[in-house]
Design an enzyme around this catalytic site. Structure first.
Site, PDB file in Angstrom:
ATOM      1  N   HIS A   1      76.828  63.175  18.585  1.00  0.00           N
ATOM      2  CA  HIS A   1      76.185  61.950  19.096  1.00  0.00           C
ATOM      3  C   HIS A   1      77.164  61.289  20.063  1.00  0.00           C
ATOM      4  O   HIS A   1      78.341  61.130  19.737  1.00  0.00           O
ATOM      5  CB  HIS A   1      75.852  61.003  17.942  1.00  0.00           C
ATOM      6  CG  HIS A   1      74.874  59.940  18.320  1.00  0.00           C
ATOM      7  ND1 HIS A   1      75.190  58.915  19.176  1.00  0.00           N
ATOM      8  CD2 HIS A   1      73.572  59.755  17.974  1.00  0.00           C
ATOM      9  CE1 HIS A   1      74.118  58.137  19.325  1.00  0.00           C
ATOM     10  NE2 HIS A   1      73.123  58.635  18.605  1.00  0.00           N
TER      11      HIS A   1
ATOM     12  N   GLU B   1      63.987  56.490  23.949  1.00  0.00           N
ATOM     13  CA  GLU B   1      65.385  56.887  23.750  1.00  0.00           C
ATOM     14  C   GLU B   1      65.686  58.016  24.716  1.00  0.00           C
ATOM     15  O   GLU B   1      64.784  58.487  25.423  1.00  0.00           O
ATOM     16  CB  GLU B   1      65.636  57.309  22.295  1.00  0.00           C
ATOM     17  CG  GLU B   1      65.790  56.118  21.359  1.00  0.00           C
ATOM     18  CD  GLU B   1      66.179  56.515  19.946  1.00  0.00           C
ATOM     19  OE1 GLU B   1      66.972  57.455  19.776  1.00  0.00           O
ATOM     20  OE2 GLU B   1      65.671  55.881  19.015  1.00  0.00           O
TER      21      GLU B   1
ATOM     22  N   ARG C   1      69.174  68.547  19.946  1.00  0.00           N
ATOM     23  CA  ARG C   1      68.053  67.777  19.405  1.00  0.00           C
ATOM     24  C   ARG C   1      67.678  66.569  20.268  1.00  0.00           C
ATOM     25  O   ARG C   1      68.554  65.862  20.764  1.00  0.00           O
ATOM     26  CB  ARG C   1      68.396  67.298  17.986  1.00  0.00           C
ATOM     27  CG  ARG C   1      67.234  66.632  17.278  1.00  0.00           C
ATOM     28  CD  ARG C   1      67.547  66.431  15.817  1.00  0.00           C
ATOM     29  NE  ARG C   1      68.610  65.480  15.619  1.00  0.00           N
ATOM     30  CZ  ARG C   1      68.444  64.172  15.630  1.00  0.00           C
ATOM     31  NH1 ARG C   1      67.255  63.645  15.841  1.00  0.00           N
ATOM     32  NH2 ARG C   1      69.467  63.374  15.428  1.00  0.00           N
TER      33      ARG C   1
ATOM     34  N   HIS D   1      77.138  64.936  14.608  1.00  0.00           N
ATOM     35  CA  HIS D   1      75.980  64.141  14.185  1.00  0.00           C
ATOM     36  C   HIS D   1      74.891  64.963  13.499  1.00  0.00           C
ATOM     37  O   HIS D   1      74.312  64.518  12.513  1.00  0.00           O
ATOM     38  CB  HIS D   1      75.408  63.461  15.426  1.00  0.00           C
ATOM     39  CG  HIS D   1      74.270  62.527  15.144  1.00  0.00           C
ATOM     40  ND1 HIS D   1      74.409  61.410  14.341  1.00  0.00           N
ATOM     41  CD2 HIS D   1      72.970  62.531  15.565  1.00  0.00           C
ATOM     42  CE1 HIS D   1      73.250  60.768  14.278  1.00  0.00           C
ATOM     43  NE2 HIS D   1      72.358  61.435  15.001  1.00  0.00           N
TER      44      HIS D   1
HETATM   45  C1  SIN Z   1      70.284  57.150  16.832  1.00  0.00           C
HETATM   46  O1  SIN Z   1      69.699  56.137  16.485  1.00  0.00           O
HETATM   47  O2  SIN Z   1      70.816  57.253  17.938  1.00  0.00           O
HETATM   48  C2  SIN Z   1      70.419  58.283  15.866  1.00  0.00           C
HETATM   49  C3  SIN Z   1      69.126  58.711  15.327  1.00  0.00           C
HETATM   50  C4  SIN Z   1      68.866  60.128  15.710  1.00  0.00           C
HETATM   51  O3  SIN Z   1      69.800  60.930  15.637  1.00  0.00           O
HETATM   52  O4  SIN Z   1      67.745  60.467  16.115  1.00  0.00           O
END
Ligand code: SIN
Length: 522
Positions: A249, A121, A391, A356
């Site tokens: 987010h 990610e 984060r 978020h």
């Molecule tokens: C996401 O899946 O993008 C959100 C999960 C997270 O905030 O780590």
């Protein structure tokens, strides 16, 4: 649960039923402690953990601490606590293997050779994230709930809302307890079905109440995220820190109303790209990591692109991938988008940033201790420094599991060696005036609009001053009618939301330097 029952034999009271609360309760109960979990929700699993889509940090085969730490520190704008990163690095793989896989039996996605399948990610330099399709949090929480509800040492009480922490100095009927160090001995709890408030006294109290996304007009968070933990801890006198670092987010589903459905970052991890309204990819213009830049940077880049192209959303596009693969990897997002007549296998998903995650919170050490004796905090409501100023993706479930588990074990270690004061406390004084729901709804809306417009992704002194002025006045009014009204879960949430918002605004006003998700243009 009989609400008239006296709660006088509780080792650990856990407030909140997300992954942090469950992990703490589980490790305490496995060691023989008697645990009560309370949640204000009817559905016990309702929490931010439940809605976490992407996954939980595990460990890449070739991971080393330096790489791991650098990823956290880069995403966290150079402000992370190395000790907290080390706690995660040292424990997370073992806790996932032992607790989530062996004991709880979470069905993580597997590779052909039966290993946990790992994805990447944003801002991770390695593929190290374990997942259950695009519903990792749901899978973990449902499996955990099943086990917890069968454990003989754990009692779960739903529709029970903590109103305030009980401390020796504030609530003991024994006057001389004022001379004891600041100590928490439980919480007053509203039993929603009867409207009665009873104290639950405990040797340890653990706040696992989640975050505060719902104080913003647009958020990926469920209704539980209204700042309860920060507000209760602050009123009890705990140290709270880093509250200005509210993470937005970058990709939630755009819709004309205020609701925002999370579109997981794992889509970009699997090759999805952001395009502006004209169909042009733009993230490379803003950051060398392109679509996988840290969240704060992607969110601000989207805001700039919206303004540059005079549009309301950008597209997140994964339509170049094999459509069958996409449907299997992201089944919930595929279905949710189809309900809105968006086929993600053939077209882009309209997305915008939304509130978020709160990176700051109640200051804790590695076993969840706050600055108040016998009060621990875990999960989003706590601040370990792991997230620094922004984060890193999929670190929150990891933090819940690691710190929750350590906190539960520490309760056991201390309870077995210590004699605890369990005082007699003042009983709750109820008021009877009913609250006009219009007033309550409008006050809540004022908070959410003020936070979104004046304390959002881009901040200025003028906006923050205005937000502070509005919220301070509103909070005074809310506290006034709170103290005269018949208590309800909504009223408790409103009072806490106002105070939690003030904590964010106050920290944002004090910190004049842009860092991570606290971004000031003055
Ligand atoms: C996401 O899946 O993008 C959100 C999960 C997270 O905030 O780590």
């Amino acid at each position: 649960m009989n609400p008239g029952r006296k709660f006088d034999d509780v080792d650990v009271l856990v407030i909140g039923a997300g992954l942090a609360g469950f992990s703490a309760a589980w490790s305490a109960a496995k060691n023989g402690l008697k645990v009560i979990i309370i949640t204000g929700q009817e559905k016990v699993t309702e929490s931010s953990s439940y809605y976490a889509q992407g996954g939980i940090i595990y460990k890449a085969a070739n991971d080393d601490f330096k790489t791991f730490y650098n990823d956290f520190n880069k995403a966290g704008a150079g402000y992370v606590n190395e000790k907290a990163v080390s706690e995660i690095f040292s424990n997370v793989q073992e806790f996932i293997d032992e607790i989530l896989v062996k004991e709880i039996q979470v069905p993580f996605d597997k590779t052909d050779d039966d290993q946990i399948s790992l994805t990447k990610e944003a801002a991770h330099s390695r593929a190290r994230i374990a997942h259950v399709k695009d519903q990792t949090g749901k899978a973990i929480q449902e499996h955990f709930h099943q086990k917890i509800s069968l454990h003989p040492n754990i009692t779960i009480i739903n529709k029970a809302t903590a109103t305030d922490l009980i401390t020796l100095a504030h609530h003991s009927v024994e006057e001389t307890h004022i001379y004891e160090p600041s100590t928490c001995v439980g919480a007053y709890v509203l039993f929603q079905d009867t409207g009665q408030v009873y104290p639950i006294l405990s040797k340890y109290t653990i706040l696992a109440t989640g975050g505060l996304g719902r104080v913003y007009l647009h958020t990926s968070n469920p209704v539980t995220a209204r700042g309860d933990g920060y507000a209760m801890a602050y009123r009890a006198g705990a140290r709270i820190m880093n509250m200005e670092y509210t993470q937005f987010h970058p990709t939630t589903l755009f819709s004309a109303d205020e609701e925002r459905f999370l579109i997981t970052e794992a889509i970009r991890g699997e090759g999805g790209v952001l395009r502006n309204i004209n169909g042009d990819e733009f993230m490379k213009n803003y950051h060398e990591m392109g679509d996988l830049a840290p969240r704060d940077i992607v969110s601000r880049s989207i805001i700039k692109e919206l303004s540059r192209t005079n549009s309301h959303f950008v597209y997140l596009d994964i339509s170049h991938k094999n459509s069958q693969w996409t449907k299997e990897r992201f089944p919930m997002i595929y279905q949710k988008c189809m309900e809105k007549k968006i086929d993600i296998t053939t077209s882009g998903i309209p997305v915008v940033p939304a509130a978020h995650y709160e990176c700051g919170g109640i200051f804790i050490n590695k076993v969840g201790d706050t600055t108040i004796n016998r009060l621990k905090a875990v999960g989003e409501t706590a601040c370990t420094g792991l997230h620094g100023a922004n984060r890193l993706a999929s670190s929150s479930l990891a933090e819940c599991l690691v710190y929750g588990t350590s906190a539960g074990i520490d309760c056991f270690n201390n309870i077995k060696n210590t004699k605890f004061i369990i005082p007699k406390v003042e009983s709750w004084k109820s008021e009877n005036e009913s609250v006009d729901p219009d007033l309550l709804w409008q006050d809540y809306l004022t908070i959410r609009q003020t936070m979104w417009n004046y304390c959002g992704i881009v901040r200025t002194k003028k906006k923050l001053d205005r937000a502070y002025y509005i919220l301070k006045k509103l909070e005074k009014d809310i506290v006034h009618f709170y103290s005269h009204s018949k208590l309800s879960d909504d009223l408790i949430g409103l009072r806490n939301s106002a105070l939690a918002s003030i904590l964010v605004i106050h920290a944002s006003k004090l910190n004049k330097q842009s860092k991570g998700c606290h971004y000031r243009i003055d």
